[in-house]
Write a protein that holds these residues in place. Structure first.
Motif, PDB file in Angstrom:
ATOM      1  N   THR A  25       0.821  -1.201   0.000  1.00 62.19           N
ATOM      2  CA  THR A  25       0.000   0.000   0.000  1.00 62.19           C
ATOM      3  C   THR A  25       0.855   1.250   0.000  1.00 62.19           C
ATOM      4  O   THR A  25       0.622   2.201  -0.743  1.00 62.19           O
ATOM      5  CB  THR A  25      -0.927   0.026   1.232  1.00 62.19           C
ATOM      6  OG1 THR A  25      -1.721  -1.162   1.221  1.00 62.19           O
ATOM      7  CG2 THR A  25      -1.822   1.256   1.209  1.00 62.19           C
ATOM      8  N   ALA A  26       1.897   1.233   0.822  1.00 61.11           N
ATOM      9  CA  ALA A  26       2.788   2.386   0.899  1.00 61.11           C
ATOM     10  C   ALA A  26       3.485   2.625  -0.429  1.00 61.11           C
ATOM     11  O   ALA A  26       3.653   3.753  -0.871  1.00 61.11           O
ATOM     12  CB  ALA A  26       3.818   2.179   2.005  1.00 61.11           C
ATOM     13  N   SER A  27       3.899   1.520  -1.083  1.00 59.98           N
ATOM     14  CA  SER A  27       4.594   1.682  -2.355  1.00 59.98           C
ATOM     15  C   SER A  27       3.684   2.286  -3.403  1.00 59.98           C
ATOM     16  O   SER A  27       4.114   3.081  -4.240  1.00 59.98           O
ATOM     17  CB  SER A  27       5.128   0.327  -2.839  1.00 59.98           C
ATOM     18  OG  SER A  27       4.061  -0.542  -3.189  1.00 59.98           O
ATOM     19  N   GLN A  28       2.381   1.950  -3.346  1.00 65.49           N
ATOM     20  CA  GLN A  28       1.435   2.526  -4.288  1.00 65.49           C
ATOM     21  C   GLN A  28       1.277   4.014  -4.062  1.00 65.49           C
ATOM     22  O   GLN A  28       1.152   4.797  -4.997  1.00 65.49           O
ATOM     23  CB  GLN A  28       0.066   1.828  -4.175  1.00 65.49           C
ATOM     24  CG  GLN A  28       0.072   0.372  -4.611  1.00 65.49           C
ATOM     25  CD  GLN A  28       0.517   0.213  -6.046  1.00 65.49           C
ATOM     26  OE1 GLN A  28       0.039   0.920  -6.927  1.00 65.49           O
ATOM     27  NE2 GLN A  28       1.468  -0.681  -6.282  1.00 65.49           N
ATOM     28  N   VAL A  29       1.293   4.416  -2.789  1.00 61.53           N
ATOM     29  CA  VAL A  29       1.190   5.838  -2.472  1.00 61.53           C
ATOM     30  C   VAL A  29       2.404   6.578  -3.011  1.00 61.53           C
ATOM     31  O   VAL A  29       2.307   7.645  -3.607  1.00 61.53           O
ATOM     32  CB  VAL A  29       1.067   6.045  -0.940  1.00 61.53           C
ATOM     33  CG1 VAL A  29       1.157   7.527  -0.609  1.00 61.53           C
ATOM     34  CG2 VAL A  29      -0.248   5.474  -0.435  1.00 61.53           C
ATOM     35  N   VAL A  30       3.590   6.001  -2.808  1.00 63.85           N
ATOM     36  CA  VAL A  30       4.806   6.624  -3.318  1.00 63.85           C
ATOM     37  C   VAL A  30       4.761   6.730  -4.832  1.00 63.85           C
ATOM     38  O   VAL A  30       5.087   7.749  -5.428  1.00 63.85           O
ATOM     39  CB  VAL A  30       6.050   5.831  -2.863  1.00 63.85           C
ATOM     40  CG1 VAL A  30       7.297   6.361  -3.556  1.00 63.85           C
ATOM     41  CG2 VAL A  30       6.204   5.914  -1.343  1.00 63.85           C
ATOM     42  N   ILE A  31       4.338   5.626  -5.467  1.00 67.04           N
ATOM     43  CA  ILE A  31       4.243   5.618  -6.916  1.00 67.04           C
ATOM     44  C   ILE A  31       3.347   6.739  -7.403  1.00 67.04           C
ATOM     45  O   ILE A  31       3.638   7.436  -8.362  1.00 67.04           O
ATOM     46  CB  ILE A  31       3.719   4.246  -7.420  1.00 67.04           C
ATOM     47  CG1 ILE A  31       4.834   3.208  -7.331  1.00 67.04           C
ATOM     48  CG2 ILE A  31       3.202   4.342  -8.837  1.00 67.04           C
ATOM     49  CD1 ILE A  31       4.402   1.799  -7.666  1.00 67.04           C
ATOM     50  N   ALA A  32       2.225   6.947  -6.704  1.00 66.00           N
ATOM     51  CA  ALA A  32       1.268   7.946  -7.136  1.00 66.00           C
ATOM     52  C   ALA A  32       1.755   9.364  -6.921  1.00 66.00           C
ATOM     53  O   ALA A  32       1.177  10.299  -7.427  1.00 66.00           O
ATOM     54  CB  ALA A  32      -0.056   7.745  -6.402  1.00 66.00           C
ATOM     55  N   LYS A  33       2.848   9.523  -6.152  1.00 69.45           N
ATOM     56  CA  LYS A  33       3.307  10.865  -5.811  1.00 69.45           C
ATOM     57  C   LYS A  33       4.671  11.193  -6.390  1.00 69.45           C
ATOM     58  O   LYS A  33       5.383  12.065  -5.887  1.00 69.45           O
ATOM     59  CB  LYS A  33       3.328  11.042  -4.292  1.00 69.45           C
ATOM     60  CG  LYS A  33       1.923  11.047  -3.679  1.00 69.45           C
ATOM     61  CD  LYS A  33       1.971  11.354  -2.205  1.00 69.45           C
ATOM     62  CE  LYS A  33       0.566  11.428  -1.608  1.00 69.45           C
ATOM     63  NZ  LYS A  33       0.598  11.733  -0.166  1.00 69.45           N
ATOM     64  N   SER A  34       5.086  10.529  -7.455  1.00 74.38           N
ATOM     65  CA  SER A  34       6.340  10.850  -8.119  1.00 74.38           C
ATOM     66  C   SER A  34       6.169  10.686  -9.621  1.00 74.38           C
ATOM     67  O   SER A  34       5.322   9.926 -10.091  1.00 74.38           O
ATOM     68  CB  SER A  34       7.464   9.942  -7.627  1.00 74.38           C
ATOM     69  OG  SER A  34       7.286   8.618  -8.109  1.00 74.38           O
ATOM     70  N   ALA A  35       6.989  11.422 -10.373  1.00 72.28           N
ATOM     71  CA  ALA A  35       6.903  11.339 -11.824  1.00 72.28           C
ATOM     72  C   ALA A  35       7.237   9.928 -12.312  1.00 72.28           C
ATOM     73  O   ALA A  35       6.519   9.349 -13.125  1.00 72.28           O
ATOM     74  CB  ALA A  35       7.843  12.365 -12.445  1.00 72.28           C
ATOM     75  N   ALA A  36       8.335   9.388 -11.786  1.00 69.78           N
ATOM     76  CA  ALA A  36       8.731   8.038 -12.197  1.00 69.78           C
ATOM     77  C   ALA A  36       7.669   7.016 -11.812  1.00 69.78           C
ATOM     78  O   ALA A  36       7.366   6.092 -12.564  1.00 69.78           O
ATOM     79  CB  ALA A  36      10.077   7.677 -11.565  1.00 69.78           C
ATOM     80  N   GLY A  37       7.105   7.211 -10.618  1.00 68.82           N
ATOM     81  CA  GLY A  37       6.084   6.283 -10.163  1.00 68.82           C
ATOM     82  C   GLY A  37       4.825   6.354 -10.999  1.00 68.82           C
ATOM     83  O   GLY A  37       4.192   5.336 -11.297  1.00 68.82           O
ATOM     84  N   ALA A  38       4.425   7.567 -11.370  1.00 65.83           N
ATOM     85  CA  ALA A  38       3.234   7.723 -12.200  1.00 65.83           C
ATOM     86  C   ALA A  38       3.417   7.038 -13.547  1.00 65.83           C
ATOM     87  O   ALA A  38       2.504   6.370 -14.055  1.00 65.83           O
ATOM     88  CB  ALA A  38       2.929   9.208 -12.392  1.00 65.83           C
ATOM     89  N   LEU A  39       4.602   7.184 -14.114  1.00 66.85           N
ATOM     90  CA  LEU A  39       4.879   6.507 -15.379  1.00 66.85           C
ATOM     91  C   LEU A  39       4.846   4.993 -15.205  1.00 66.85           C
ATOM     92  O   LEU A  39       4.270   4.263 -16.025  1.00 66.85           O
ATOM     93  CB  LEU A  39       6.243   6.937 -15.923  1.00 66.85           C
ATOM     94  CG  LEU A  39       6.305   8.332 -16.553  1.00 66.85           C
ATOM     95  CD1 LEU A  39       7.750   8.728 -16.823  1.00 66.85           C
ATOM     96  CD2 LEU A  39       5.493   8.377 -17.844  1.00 66.85           C
ATOM     97  N   LYS A  40       5.450   4.503 -14.120  1.00 67.17           N
ATOM     98  CA  LYS A  40       5.483   3.063 -13.880  1.00 67.17           C
ATOM     99  C   LYS A  40       4.085   2.497 -13.706  1.00 67.17           C
ATOM    100  O   LYS A  40       3.774   1.397 -14.181  1.00 67.17           O
ATOM    101  CB  LYS A  40       6.321   2.778 -12.635  1.00 67.17           C
ATOM    102  CG  LYS A  40       6.462   1.293 -12.315  1.00 67.17           C
ATOM    103  CD  LYS A  40       7.383   1.083 -11.117  1.00 67.17           C
ATOM    104  CE  LYS A  40       7.531  -0.402 -10.802  1.00 67.17           C
ATOM    105  NZ  LYS A  40       8.422  -0.623  -9.636  1.00 67.17           N
ATOM    106  N   LYS A  41       3.233   3.276 -13.068  1.00 67.62           N
ATOM    107  CA  LYS A  41       1.899   2.785 -12.747  1.00 67.62           C
ATOM    108  C   LYS A  41       0.911   2.926 -13.900  1.00 67.62           C
ATOM    109  O   LYS A  41       0.037   2.074 -14.092  1.00 67.62           O
ATOM    110  CB  LYS A  41       1.373   3.546 -11.528  1.00 67.62           C
ATOM    111  CG  LYS A  41       0.075   2.997 -10.961  1.00 67.62           C
ATOM    112  CD  LYS A  41      -0.282   3.724  -9.674  1.00 67.62           C
ATOM    113  CE  LYS A  41      -1.541   3.145  -9.047  1.00 67.62           C
ATOM    114  NZ  LYS A  41      -1.889   3.863  -7.791  1.00 67.62           N
TER     115      LYS A  41
END
Length: 339
Positions: A25-41
């Motif tokens: 869950t935490a990793s999803q939050v991080v993903i949603a709050k970074s440019a790299a994470g948004a691209l990955k997701k």
């Protein structure tokens, strides 16, 4: 069922499972709050950018899409998430307030353009007795809200003139942008010229913008122009306020006129979105302030001038070719004549 039984019989597995869930869950939050994470997701096709369909928050897509190419790239996403930009990107992209203030799209905050200088100053042009020049009929920062779908203010001055009247470069400079948006933007066909401090005599980078040409002038990006050069002919291109509002225009047309405005910055960098040029740390200037030939030029300082200093003597090129005063670095965008 086997798993459930195992967990039931081994309580420590519940703890392990809970930790795993929390980490995911935490990793999803991080993903949603970074440019790299948004691209990955969200980058489903793996092209390194996000399309409108891939981006989940549709309502703010256009606000993030700074260059208007209908995709969100890494630099645009980093700016959205507040991440630092590296290398050339850090030098090219303006801050979000400057972008909002100069882009002035329907989703930008009108307060941004006020903060960046688009408020009335009370300045007005004057010329010597016996000289006729084309004056202003729609003033700087006048309220345009009745013409637009939202709160809006006039980003410059309008100078009406007959169709075909030559429009002049107001200073020496370089053509940095040409936009042919006759059917998609109120500004219509536009020319943008950049002026270095040594060309204007002011310690600033200036951008003079000329709009409503009927057709794209025969200029090219990077071309040098001299003060008084003819840029093109007066027209009336650009969509009307009634079209922006989705209302019938009932045969209404725009009068032929030049819309003229000035942007300025203390930095040399600028960013071209493809439809508007935005100087890094850019600000609006009342065009009349240019002709005071001295600092300051900011709106607050111009507003604070006493009434006796609101009239600005404008340098001009005469129809016979002479410039008055002869040592002027900036002239009016239309030639003047002896009465």
């Amino acid at each position: 069922m086997v798993v459930m039984k195992s967990l039931h019989t081994k309580p420590e597995n519940w703890i392990t499972a809970l930790v795993v869930i929390l980490l995911l869950t935490a990793s999803q939050v991080v993903i949603a709050k970074s440019a790299a994470g948004a691209l990955k997701k969200m980058d489903r096709n793996g092209d390194g950018r996000l399309s409108y369909d891939e981006w989940r928050k549709k309502r703010i897509f256009k606000r993030i899409d700074l260059n208007g190419d209908t995709f969100l790239d890494v630099s645009e996403l980093k700016r959205f998430f507040g991440e630092p930009l590296e290398g050339d990107l850090a030098q090219v992209l303006p801050d979000s307030k400057t972008i909002s203030a100069i882009r002035r799209s329907k989703f930008d905050d009108p307060q941004d353009l006020k903060d960046k200088g688009l408020v009335p100053t009370g300045l007005y042009p004057v010329w010597p007795d016996g000289i006729g020049c084309r004056g202003i009929d729609e003033t700087y920062a006048m309220d345009y809200s009745h013409k637009r779908p939202k709160e809006a203010y006039h980003g410059g001055v309008d100078l009406p003139a007959p169709f075909g009247t030559p429009v002049l470069a107001v200073m020496d400079g370089e053509v940095v942008a040409l936009y042919d948006a006759a059917d998609s933007n109120p500004r219509g066909v536009e020319v943008v010229i950049r002026h270095l401090p040594e060309q204007s005599g002011l310690p600033l980078y200036l951008y003079s913008r000329y709009t409503h040409f009927d057709r794209l002038p025969e200029l090219v990006i990077g071309q040098s122009v001299r003060m008084g050069d003819i840029l093109g002919e007066t027209g009336n291109s650009g969509i009307l306020g009634c079209e922006l509002k989705g209302r019938p225009c009932r045969g209404r047309t725009r009068r032929p006129a030049l819309h003229f405005d000035i942007l300025y910055s203390d930095r040399p960098e600028y960013y071209d979105t493809g439809s508007v040029l935005i100087p890094v740390n850019g600000n609006w200037m009342d065009p009349n302030a240019l002709y005071r030939n001295s600092m300051p030029v900011d709106t607050e300082s111009m507003k604070a001038l006493p009434a006796s200093e609101k009239a600005v003597s404008i340098a001009y090129k005469q129809t016979d070719g002479g410039v008055f005063p002869a040592d002027s670095k900036a002239i009016w965008p239309y030639a003047c004549w002896k009465k």
